[in-house]
Motif scaffolding. Sequence first.
Motif, PDB file in Angstrom:
ATOM      1  N   LYS A   1       0.749  -1.139   0.035  1.00  0.00           N
ATOM      2  CA  LYS A   1       0.066  -0.070   0.208  1.00  0.00           C
ATOM      3  C   LYS A   1       0.799   1.196   0.396  1.00  0.00           C
ATOM      4  CE  LYS A   1      -3.688  -1.902   2.883  1.00  0.00           C
ATOM      5  NZ  LYS A   1      -4.335  -1.912   4.377  1.00  0.00           N
TER       6      LYS A   1
ATOM      7  N   GLY B   1     -10.258  -3.353  13.023  1.00  0.00           N
ATOM      8  CA  GLY B   1     -10.116  -3.479  11.485  1.00  0.00           C
ATOM      9  C   GLY B   1     -10.165  -5.150  11.207  1.00  0.00           C
ATOM     10  N   ASN B   2      -9.444  -5.337  10.177  1.00  0.00           N
ATOM     11  CA  ASN B   2      -9.305  -6.759   9.985  1.00  0.00           C
ATOM     12  C   ASN B   2      -8.378  -7.440  11.014  1.00  0.00           C
ATOM     13  OD1 ASN B   2     -10.821  -7.954   7.780  1.00  0.00           O
ATOM     14  ND2 ASN B   2      -9.457  -6.649   6.443  1.00  0.00           N
ATOM     15  N   GLY B   3      -7.359  -6.806  11.292  1.00  0.00           N
ATOM     16  CA  GLY B   3      -6.775  -6.991  12.629  1.00  0.00           C
ATOM     17  C   GLY B   3      -7.492  -6.282  13.617  1.00  0.00           C
TER      18      GLY B   3
ATOM     19  N   ASN C   1     -15.233 -13.134   6.780  1.00  0.00           N
ATOM     20  CA  ASN C   1     -14.353 -12.477   7.623  1.00  0.00           C
ATOM     21  C   ASN C   1     -14.696 -10.849   7.427  1.00  0.00           C
ATOM     22  OD1 ASN C   1     -12.996 -12.307   5.027  1.00  0.00           O
ATOM     23  ND2 ASN C   1     -11.541 -11.227   6.080  1.00  0.00           N
ATOM     24  N   ASP C   2     -15.465 -10.426   6.476  1.00  0.00           N
ATOM     25  CA  ASP C   2     -15.865  -9.096   6.267  1.00  0.00           C
ATOM     26  C   ASP C   2     -17.030  -8.799   7.073  1.00  0.00           C
ATOM     27  OD1 ASP C   2     -15.374  -6.772   3.878  1.00  0.00           O
ATOM     28  OD2 ASP C   2     -17.165  -6.753   5.131  1.00  0.00           O
ATOM     29  N   PHE C   3     -16.842  -7.795   8.048  1.00  0.00           N
ATOM     30  CA  PHE C   3     -17.787  -7.471   9.090  1.00  0.00           C
ATOM     31  C   PHE C   3     -19.336  -7.014   8.365  1.00  0.00           C
ATOM     32  CE2 PHE C   3     -18.715  -7.026  13.557  1.00  0.00           C
ATOM     33  CZ  PHE C   3     -17.713  -7.667  14.146  1.00  0.00           C
ATOM     34  N   ARG C   4     -19.130  -6.316   7.214  1.00  0.00           N
ATOM     35  CA  ARG C   4     -20.548  -6.114   6.397  1.00  0.00           C
ATOM     36  C   ARG C   4     -21.208  -7.479   5.988  1.00  0.00           C
ATOM     37  NH1 ARG C   4     -17.060  -1.734   3.188  1.00  0.00           N
ATOM     38  NH2 ARG C   4     -15.913  -3.622   3.740  1.00  0.00           N
TER      39      ARG C   4
ATOM     40  N   ALA D   1     -10.590   2.437  13.082  1.00  0.00           N
ATOM     41  CA  ALA D   1     -10.436   1.393  12.000  1.00  0.00           C
ATOM     42  C   ALA D   1     -11.486   0.825  11.591  1.00  0.00           C
ATOM     43  CB  ALA D   1      -9.378   0.286  12.535  1.00  0.00           C
ATOM     44  N   GLY D   2     -11.724   0.319  10.390  1.00  0.00           N
ATOM     45  CA  GLY D   2     -12.869  -0.255   9.680  1.00  0.00           C
ATOM     46  C   GLY D   2     -13.976  -0.439  10.424  1.00  0.00           C
TER      47      GLY D   2
ATOM     48  N   ASN E   1     -17.087   2.375  11.525  1.00  0.00           N
ATOM     49  CA  ASN E   1     -18.196   2.245  10.700  1.00  0.00           C
ATOM     50  C   ASN E   1     -19.276   1.523  11.258  1.00  0.00           C
ATOM     51  OD1 ASN E   1     -17.352   3.565   8.281  1.00  0.00           O
ATOM     52  ND2 ASN E   1     -15.819   1.986   8.317  1.00  0.00           N
ATOM     53  N   SER E   2     -19.164   0.666  12.512  1.00  0.00           N
ATOM     54  CA  SER E   2     -20.277  -0.145  12.931  1.00  0.00           C
ATOM     55  C   SER E   2     -20.827   0.310  14.162  1.00  0.00           C
ATOM     56  CB  SER E   2     -19.746  -1.573  13.079  1.00  0.00           C
ATOM     57  OG  SER E   2     -20.711  -2.295  13.861  1.00  0.00           O
TER      58      SER E   2
ATOM     59  N   ARG F   1     -23.346   9.423  10.846  1.00  0.00           N
ATOM     60  CA  ARG F   1     -21.961   9.512  10.337  1.00  0.00           C
ATOM     61  C   ARG F   1     -21.572  10.868  10.103  1.00  0.00           C
ATOM     62  NH1 ARG F   1     -19.494   4.838   7.639  1.00  0.00           N
ATOM     63  NH2 ARG F   1     -21.352   3.634   7.966  1.00  0.00           N
TER      64      ARG F   1
HETATM   65  P1  ADP Z   1      -7.327  -3.320   7.953  1.00  0.00           P
HETATM   66  O1  ADP Z   1      -6.685  -2.234   7.755  1.00  0.00           O
HETATM   67  O2  ADP Z   1      -6.965  -3.986   9.289  1.00  0.00           O
HETATM   68  O3  ADP Z   1      -7.217  -4.365   6.637  1.00  0.00           O
HETATM   69  P2  ADP Z   1      -9.592  -1.844   8.081  1.00  0.00           P
HETATM   70  O4  ADP Z   1      -9.447  -0.966   9.050  1.00  0.00           O
HETATM   71  O5  ADP Z   1      -9.985  -1.482   6.555  1.00  0.00           O
HETATM   72  O6  ADP Z   1      -8.747  -3.218   8.060  1.00  0.00           O
HETATM   73  O7  ADP Z   1     -11.142  -2.789   8.240  1.00  0.00           O
HETATM   74  C1  ADP Z   1     -11.510  -3.622   7.532  1.00  0.00           C
HETATM   75  C2  ADP Z   1     -12.797  -4.102   8.311  1.00  0.00           C
HETATM   76  O8  ADP Z   1     -13.718  -2.970   8.352  1.00  0.00           O
HETATM   77  C3  ADP Z   1     -13.839  -5.070   7.436  1.00  0.00           C
HETATM   78  O9  ADP Z   1     -14.234  -6.342   8.428  1.00  0.00           O
HETATM   79  C4  ADP Z   1     -14.907  -4.449   6.977  1.00  0.00           C
HETATM   80  O10 ADP Z   1     -16.070  -5.340   6.973  1.00  0.00           O
HETATM   81  C5  ADP Z   1     -15.041  -3.369   8.060  1.00  0.00           C
HETATM   82  N1  ADP Z   1     -15.974  -2.389   7.745  1.00  0.00           N
HETATM   83  C6  ADP Z   1     -15.583  -1.465   6.718  1.00  0.00           C
HETATM   84  N2  ADP Z   1     -16.610  -0.529   6.643  1.00  0.00           N
HETATM   85  C7  ADP Z   1     -17.901  -1.021   7.316  1.00  0.00           C
HETATM   86  C8  ADP Z   1     -19.276  -0.580   7.644  1.00  0.00           C
HETATM   87  N3  ADP Z   1     -19.797   0.166   6.899  1.00  0.00           N
HETATM   88  N4  ADP Z   1     -19.675  -1.381   8.648  1.00  0.00           N
HETATM   89  C9  ADP Z   1     -19.218  -2.343   9.275  1.00  0.00           C
HETATM   90  N5  ADP Z   1     -18.016  -2.760   8.907  1.00  0.00           N
HETATM   91  C10 ADP Z   1     -17.400  -2.050   7.848  1.00  0.00           C
END
Ligand code: ADP
Length: 399
Positions: free
Chosen positions: A16, A210-212, A281-284, A329-330, A334-335, A361
Motif C-alpha cells: 500500500k 479492523g481486519n486485525g 471475515n468481512d464485518f459487512r 479502524a474499519g 463504521n459499525s 455518520r
Molecule cells: P485493515 O486495515 O486491518 O485491513 P480496516 O481497518 O480497513 O482493516 O477494516 C476492515 C474491516 O472493516 C472489514 O471487516 C470491513 O467489513 C469493516 N468495515 C468497513 N466498512 C464497514 C461498515 N460500513 N460497516 C461495518 N464494517 C465495516
Amino acid sequence: MSDLVLVLNCGSSSIKYQLLHADSAEVLASGLVEKIGEAHGGRIVHECGDRKLVHEGAIADHRAGLRQAFEMFRETGIDLTTIGVSAVGHRVVHGGEVFWQPTLITDEVVRTIDELSVLAPLHNPANVIGIESTRELLPDIPEVAVFDTAFFHAMPEAARTYAIDAKLAAAHGVRKYGFHGTSHHYVSERAAQFLGKPVSDLDQIVFHLGNGASASAIAGGVAVDTTMGMTPLEGLVMGTRPGDLDPGIMPQLMNAAGLDLAAVEQLLNRESGIKGLSGVNDFRELQQLIDNGDAAAKLAYDVYIHRLRRYLGAYLVELGRVDTIVFTAGVGENSPAVRADALAGLSGFGIEIDPDRNATRTPGVRVISPDTAPVAVLVVPTNEELAIARAAHRLVGAG
Ligand code: ADP
C-alpha cells in the motif's frame, strides 16, 4: 524543505502506498499493489486526484511492483525522483527490543530489521524487501522506518511478561510487544486534541477494530497494556485470527487432528476468528448473515463482543479510571452496533452512548457519548500513513 513524503506499507504479497504532504495531510496519490509473486491476479490500482489507473498482469516481486507503481506516478505527472520527496516512510511491523523511535535506515538498520524476522516471519521479510527495493529505485531519498511495536515499548514488565520459563523466554525474545502502535498513538493524540486537553491528562482505552484488531490502555499518553502479544495473534477476536486461546488447544489439535506446524499457522492466521466461526471475515457480510437469521454468524458476533468487553473491564481496572474510550479502524469507525454492544449497560461506570450520535455518520473525530456522561466516547478515524509521514518528515528535517 518540502514536506512531501512517500509512505510504503509492504506486506508479504501486497504494497500500500501514499504520497502526501506531512503538514497539511493532503494526499497527492495513493495505490495498492496486490498478489505480488502470484501467477494470476496481479493488479495495481493507482489513484491521483480524480484519475484512477489500473494495471493488470503478473507482478514478479516487490521491486517489479514498485517500479510499475512509480511508472504510474509518472503517467499522472509525478516524477518521484524530481518532485522533491523529503523522505520515504516505511511501516515496519516488528522493532523487537531494539527500535522504538522512527529510525533513519542504514545498512545496519536493514540487517537488524531482517534479524528481527524470527519474531515476525510473516511481516518483517516483506518490509526488508520493500526497503531494499526503494533504495534501488530512489537512491537519493532518505528512508525512515516507523515501527508498529514502538508505542508499546514502555509497557510495565508485569504487563509484557509471559509466565513461562524465564530463561527460555529471554533467549528467544518471548514477551508481549504489541502491534498497531502507530494507530493507537495517533488516535489517542487526536482524541486529546479534540477534547482540548493535553494527552498527559487523559487515561484512555482505544479499540482499533479492523481486519486485525487490538485494544490498548493508555495512561497519560503512555501505553501500559495492549491485547496483541509477541505476535499479532493474541487478544481480541479478529477477521481471520482467533485472539486469546488456551495454549493447550494447539498441541491437542496437533495430536488429535494431525495438524502439522504449517497447518496450525494457517489455521491461526487465516481460518479462525470471525471467519472460522461464520465462514466470512468481512464485518459487512457478517451483518448481512445475522440479518438473515444465520445462527453461526450471530454467535461469531457475540464472541467478538464478549472479548471486547472482557478487555474493556480489564483495562478499566488496570487504569483505575478512564476519561476517554476511542473506537477506530474499519469496524470501529463504521459499525454503530459494535460500539453500542461493546459499551451496553455500563452507565454505572460513567460509560454511555447517545444512540443518535452513534448512528450519525460525520467525517472526522466525533463524540458519541452524551455531553453529561463522565467518560467521553469518541470515534476517531485512524490515519497511519499520515502518522508515518509526519514521523519520517520530522526525523529527516531534524537531521
Ligand atoms: P485493515 O486495515 O486491518 O485491513 P480496516 O481497518 O480497513 O482493516 O477494516 C476492515 C474491516 O472493516 C472489514 O471487516 C470491513 O467489513 C469493516 N468495515 C468497513 N466498512 C464497514 C461498515 N460500513 N460497516 C461495518 N464494517 C465495516
